[in-house]
Design a protein around this motif. Structure first.
Motif, short mmCIF file in Angstrom:
data_model
loop_
_atom_site.label_atom_id
_atom_site.label_comp_id
_atom_site.label_asym_id
_atom_site.label_seq_id
_atom_site.Cartn_x
_atom_site.Cartn_y
_atom_site.Cartn_z
N GLY A 77 23.48 -30.83 -111.14
CA GLY A 77 23.95 -31.71 -111.86
C GLY A 77 22.78 -32.94 -112.83
O GLY A 77 22.87 -33.68 -112.68
N LYS A 78 21.65 -32.45 -112.86
CA LYS A 78 20.23 -32.88 -113.68
C LYS A 78 19.31 -31.66 -113.81
O LYS A 78 19.07 -30.18 -113.76
CB LYS A 78 19.35 -33.96 -112.38
CG LYS A 78 19.33 -33.44 -111.66
CD LYS A 78 18.23 -34.51 -110.76
CE LYS A 78 18.74 -33.71 -109.02
NZ LYS A 78 18.73 -35.25 -107.82
N THR A 79 18.63 -32.26 -114.42
CA THR A 79 17.50 -31.17 -115.12
C THR A 79 15.76 -31.41 -114.55
O THR A 79 15.84 -32.43 -114.35
CB THR A 79 17.20 -31.13 -117.11
OG1 THR A 79 17.16 -32.79 -117.56
CG2 THR A 79 18.47 -30.99 -117.66
N GLU A 138 29.43 -21.95 -105.36
CA GLU A 138 30.14 -20.84 -106.43
C GLU A 138 30.10 -20.84 -107.52
O GLU A 138 29.39 -20.47 -108.25
CB GLU A 138 31.64 -21.39 -105.99
CG GLU A 138 32.87 -19.65 -106.91
CD GLU A 138 32.11 -18.90 -105.20
OE1 GLU A 138 32.49 -18.86 -104.25
OE2 GLU A 138 32.59 -17.39 -105.86
N GLU A 139 30.28 -22.47 -108.16
CA GLU A 139 30.35 -22.55 -109.87
C GLU A 139 28.54 -22.08 -110.06
O GLU A 139 28.86 -21.27 -111.19
CB GLU A 139 31.06 -23.95 -109.99
CG GLU A 139 32.02 -24.37 -110.07
CD GLU A 139 33.20 -23.02 -110.83
OE1 GLU A 139 32.25 -23.24 -112.25
OE2 GLU A 139 33.95 -22.64 -110.57
N ALA A 140 27.98 -22.06 -109.72
CA ALA A 140 26.48 -22.63 -110.00
C ALA A 140 26.11 -21.34 -110.33
O ALA A 140 25.49 -20.36 -111.00
CB ALA A 140 25.61 -22.72 -109.88
N PHE A 141 26.58 -20.18 -109.23
CA PHE A 141 26.12 -18.90 -109.55
C PHE A 141 26.81 -18.20 -110.68
O PHE A 141 26.61 -16.91 -110.84
CB PHE A 141 26.69 -18.17 -108.20
CG PHE A 141 25.54 -17.72 -106.82
CD1 PHE A 141 24.03 -17.30 -107.12
CD2 PHE A 141 25.93 -19.35 -105.43
CE1 PHE A 141 23.45 -17.39 -106.40
CE2 PHE A 141 24.91 -19.20 -105.08
CZ PHE A 141 23.75 -18.05 -105.21
N GLU A 191 20.60 -20.19 -117.73
CA GLU A 191 19.88 -20.83 -116.73
C GLU A 191 20.05 -22.43 -116.79
O GLU A 191 20.20 -22.95 -115.51
CB GLU A 191 18.19 -20.46 -117.41
CG GLU A 191 16.96 -21.49 -116.40
CD GLU A 191 15.98 -20.69 -116.94
OE1 GLU A 191 15.50 -19.87 -116.69
OE2 GLU A 191 15.08 -22.15 -116.90
N ALA A 192 20.19 -22.88 -117.93
CA ALA A 192 20.05 -24.21 -117.86
C ALA A 192 22.02 -25.25 -117.17
O ALA A 192 21.95 -25.14 -116.54
CB ALA A 192 20.02 -24.89 -119.34
N ASP A 193 22.75 -24.17 -117.79
CA ASP A 193 24.20 -24.84 -116.62
C ASP A 193 23.95 -24.43 -115.86
O ASP A 193 24.89 -24.89 -114.93
CB ASP A 193 25.24 -23.46 -117.95
CG ASP A 193 25.24 -24.10 -119.45
OD1 ASP A 193 25.01 -25.11 -119.69
OD2 ASP A 193 25.95 -22.86 -120.15
N ALA A 194 23.44 -23.24 -115.11
CA ALA A 194 23.04 -23.24 -113.70
C ALA A 194 22.30 -24.54 -112.57
O ALA A 194 22.56 -24.11 -112.36
CB ALA A 194 22.51 -21.91 -113.16
N ILE A 195 21.07 -24.55 -113.78
CA ILE A 195 20.04 -25.56 -112.90
C ILE A 195 21.71 -26.54 -112.73
O ILE A 195 21.80 -27.35 -111.65
CB ILE A 195 19.49 -25.61 -113.82
CG1 ILE A 195 18.30 -24.27 -113.72
CG2 ILE A 195 18.37 -27.09 -113.10
CD1 ILE A 195 17.06 -24.58 -114.45
#
Lengths: 165, 103
Positions: free
Chosen positions: A65-67, A48-51, A56-60
Motif C-alpha cells: 500500500g505504499k512505494t 493473493e491480489e499482490a501475486f 512491479e509497481a502495482d505489486a508493491i
C-alpha cells in the motif's frame, strides 16, 4: 493469571473458546478464495491480489500500500548472468533495524511478485532463495523496516528463460 | 515415510541457521506438457517455521519460486535440541509438516 476455582470451565471462558474456534474455522474456509485484502503483508493472510499483479509497481502497491525508496542498506545478491532462468539463486541482507518483511519482485515475469517473507522479532533480516526468471530482467528486493519500504535492484541477464518454453 | 521437506537447523549458541529444501513441482500454469496441454498451476503458497510456539519465519510464495524450493534464514532465541516445526500448504490445499531438532 492463576487458577483459583475448582468448579470446571467457567461459562464465559467456554463461550470465548467457542468463539475462537469458529473464527479459526472461518479463517480456514476463506483460504481457497481469492478475497484477501490488498494490504495482506501486515496480517497472516496469503496476499493473493499482490501475486496477481502484472507489473512491479502495482505489486508493491498491492502488497504494502505504499512505494519503496532505494537504499544502500539493502544488499541484494544475484548473479550478473543466469544460465538457467528456472533456478536463479538470490539473497538479500540488510543493516536496517526493525525489519518486518522482505519481498522479491521480478519485473519481467508474468507476475512481478515472486516471494514475500515475514521476519518476526528475533529473526535475522536476511534470506536466500531460488527464483524463476522468464528473461533478462530487473530484480527488486523490498525490505519493510519500521513501517517504511526500502529497495535494492539489480539487472540479471538470463540466457535460457525459466518458463519451460 | 519420506517427507517432502528436508531441513538442516544448526545453532552456534546464539543464532540458529536454517536451510530447507522442499520437493514440489511449483508449476506456473503457463507451461505446456509434451502433448501441448497446459499444466495447471500448482505451487506452495505458504511455508511456515515455528520454534517454541512462535513463528520464526513465514514465506508467501508465488509461481516464480523455483521447482523444489530452497530457502535459508537465521533466527535468535533457540538453543541446541529445540524443535523446529516446518509446514507448507499449496494452492490445491495439499500440505506437509515435519519437525527437526536444532543441532
Amino acid at each position: 493469571m492463576t487458577t483459583t476455582t475448582t468448579t470446571g470451565p467457567h461459562p464465559t471462558r467456554r463461550l470465548i473458546l467457542q468463539g475462537a474456534a469458529s473464527v479459526a474455522l472461518l479463517g480456514l474456509g476463506n483460504l481457497p478464495f481469492g478475497a484477501a485484502p490488498a494490504r495482506a503483508a501486515a496480517n497472516d493472510k496469503y496476499p493473493e491480489e499482490a501475486f496477481k499483479q502484472k507489473n512491479e509497481a502495482d505489486a508493491i502497491k498491492a502488497l504494502y500500500g505504499k512505494t519503496a525508496e532505494p537504499s544502500d542498506k539493502v544488499k541484494l545478491d544475484a548473479p550478473e548472468i543466469a544460465e538457467n532462468g528456472g533456478v536463479v539463486p538470490i539473497s538479500v541482507t540488510t543493516s536496517l533495524e526493525k525489519v518486518t518483511s522482505i519481498s522479491f519482485f521480478v519485473a519481467e515475469n508474468p507476475n512481478a511478485l515472486a516471494a514475500s517473507y515475514k521476519i518476526p522479532d528475533g529473526t535475522i533480516p536476511a534470506v536466500a532463495n531460488r527464483l524463476k526468471m522468464a528473461k533478462t530482467t530487473r530484480l527488486t528486493a523490498v525490505v519493510e523496516a519500521d513501517g517504511k519500504l526500502y529497495s535494492a535492484t539489480k539487472e540479471v541477464k538470463v540466457t535460457v528463460g525459466g518458463c519451460g518454453g | 515415510m519420506a517427507s517432502s521437506i528436508r531441513v538442516r537447523a544448526t545453532s552456534n549458541g546464539d543464532i540458529t541457521e536454517v536451510q530447507a529444501l522442499i520437493q514440489h513441482p511449483m508449476d506456473t500454469g503457463l507451461v505446456k506438457n509434451p502433448n501441448g496441454e497446459l499444466v495447471p498451476a500448482h505451487f506452495i503458497q505458504e511455508l511456515k517455521f515455528e520454534c517454541n510456539g512462535k513463528d520464526v519465519f513465514v514465506a508467501n510464495w508465488g509461481t516464480a519460486v523455483s521447482k523444489d524450493p530452497y530457502v535459508k534464514f537465521s533466527f535468535k532465541g533457540a538453543k541446541k535440541g529445540d524443535e523446529l516445526k516446518i509446514s507448507w500448504i499449496d494452492n490445491k490445499g495439499a500440505s506437509d509438516t515435519t519437525t527437526a531438532k536444532i543441532a
